[in-house]
Design a protein around this motif. Structure first.
Motif, PDB file in Angstrom:
ATOM      1  N   GLN A  90      33.092  29.066  39.922  1.00 15.39           N
ATOM      2  CA  GLN A  90      33.949  30.213  40.229  1.00 15.39           C
ATOM      3  C   GLN A  90      33.343  31.500  39.655  1.00 15.39           C
ATOM      4  O   GLN A  90      33.356  32.543  40.311  1.00 15.39           O
ATOM      5  CB  GLN A  90      35.346  29.992  39.659  1.00 15.39           C
ATOM      6  CG  GLN A  90      36.108  28.894  40.390  1.00 15.39           C
ATOM      7  CD  GLN A  90      37.430  28.609  39.720  1.00 15.39           C
ATOM      8  OE1 GLN A  90      37.468  28.183  38.578  1.00 15.39           O
ATOM      9  NE2 GLN A  90      38.504  28.859  40.443  1.00 15.39           N
ATOM     10  N   TYR A  91      32.826  31.424  38.445  1.00 14.16           N
ATOM     11  CA  TYR A  91      32.207  32.599  37.836  1.00 14.16           C
ATOM     12  C   TYR A  91      30.920  32.983  38.553  1.00 14.16           C
ATOM     13  O   TYR A  91      30.625  34.165  38.704  1.00 14.16           O
ATOM     14  CB  TYR A  91      31.941  32.354  36.353  1.00 14.16           C
ATOM     15  CG  TYR A  91      33.209  32.157  35.556  1.00 14.16           C
ATOM     16  CD1 TYR A  91      34.204  33.132  35.532  1.00 14.16           C
ATOM     17  CD2 TYR A  91      33.416  30.997  34.828  1.00 14.16           C
ATOM     18  CE1 TYR A  91      35.360  32.965  34.812  1.00 14.16           C
ATOM     19  CE2 TYR A  91      34.584  30.818  34.086  1.00 14.16           C
ATOM     20  CZ  TYR A  91      35.546  31.806  34.081  1.00 14.16           C
ATOM     21  OH  TYR A  91      36.695  31.631  33.371  1.00 14.16           O
ATOM     22  N   LYS A 143      37.430  28.737  33.488  1.00 14.02           N
ATOM     23  CA  LYS A 143      37.485  28.151  34.824  1.00 14.02           C
ATOM     24  C   LYS A 143      36.166  27.430  35.073  1.00 14.02           C
ATOM     25  O   LYS A 143      35.270  27.439  34.259  1.00 14.02           O
ATOM     26  CB  LYS A 143      37.716  29.250  35.845  1.00 14.02           C
ATOM     27  CG  LYS A 143      38.963  30.068  35.571  1.00 14.02           C
ATOM     28  CD  LYS A 143      39.534  30.627  36.826  1.00 14.02           C
ATOM     29  CE  LYS A 143      40.749  31.487  36.599  1.00 14.02           C
ATOM     30  NZ  LYS A 143      41.775  30.971  35.752  1.00 14.02           N
ATOM     31  N   ARG A 144      36.043  26.819  36.212  1.00 14.79           N
ATOM     32  CA  ARG A 144      34.827  26.098  36.540  1.00 14.79           C
ATOM     33  C   ARG A 144      33.664  27.089  36.678  1.00 14.79           C
ATOM     34  O   ARG A 144      33.837  28.197  37.186  1.00 14.79           O
ATOM     35  CB  ARG A 144      35.014  25.303  37.821  1.00 14.79           C
ATOM     36  CG  ARG A 144      36.191  24.343  37.665  1.00 14.79           C
ATOM     37  CD  ARG A 144      36.116  23.046  38.388  1.00 14.79           C
ATOM     38  NE  ARG A 144      34.922  22.292  38.352  1.00 14.79           N
ATOM     39  CZ  ARG A 144      34.609  21.393  37.415  1.00 14.79           C
ATOM     40  NH1 ARG A 144      35.400  21.202  36.401  1.00 14.79           N
ATOM     41  NH2 ARG A 144      33.507  20.687  37.499  1.00 14.79           N
ATOM     42  N   SER A 158      42.145  29.945  29.674  1.00 19.34           N
ATOM     43  CA  SER A 158      41.135  28.896  29.586  1.00 19.34           C
ATOM     44  C   SER A 158      40.004  29.166  30.576  1.00 19.34           C
ATOM     45  O   SER A 158      40.182  29.860  31.576  1.00 19.34           O
ATOM     46  CB  SER A 158      41.773  27.533  29.876  1.00 19.34           C
ATOM     47  OG  SER A 158      42.284  27.527  31.192  1.00 19.34           O
TER      48      SER A 158
END
Length: 78
Positions: free
Chosen positions: A15-16, A11-12, A9
């Motif tokens: 974070q990327y 991530k926020r 799934s």
């Protein structure tokens, strides 16, 4: 025969974006143009994934707001 691919799934988005910044920092100190371009390409990929995650989270949030509107419709003055 079918092949199952397990896609994790999203991530926020933050974070990327952090991973993109780290890849850019690595590119700045890369030992060769090849590695520099590789890190920049990786950073671009992380950034694109951040944008997609942001769109997905926005759509999810919008759907939740719409669901709450259905549960608690506005009270109108009679």
């Amino acid at each position: 025969m079918s092949v199952h691919v397990d896609v994790p799934s999203l991530k926020r988005p933050e974070q990327y974006r952090r991973l993109a910044r780290e890849a850019i920092q690595k590119a700045e100190s890369a030992p060769s143009p090849y590695f520099r371009l590789s890190y920049l390409s990786l950073a671009a990929g992380w950034r694109a994934l951040a944008d997609e995650a942001e769109k997905a989270f926005d759509a999810c949030t919008h759907a939740e707001v719409e669901a709450w509107r259905d549960i608690w419709p506005e009270q109108r003055a009679s």
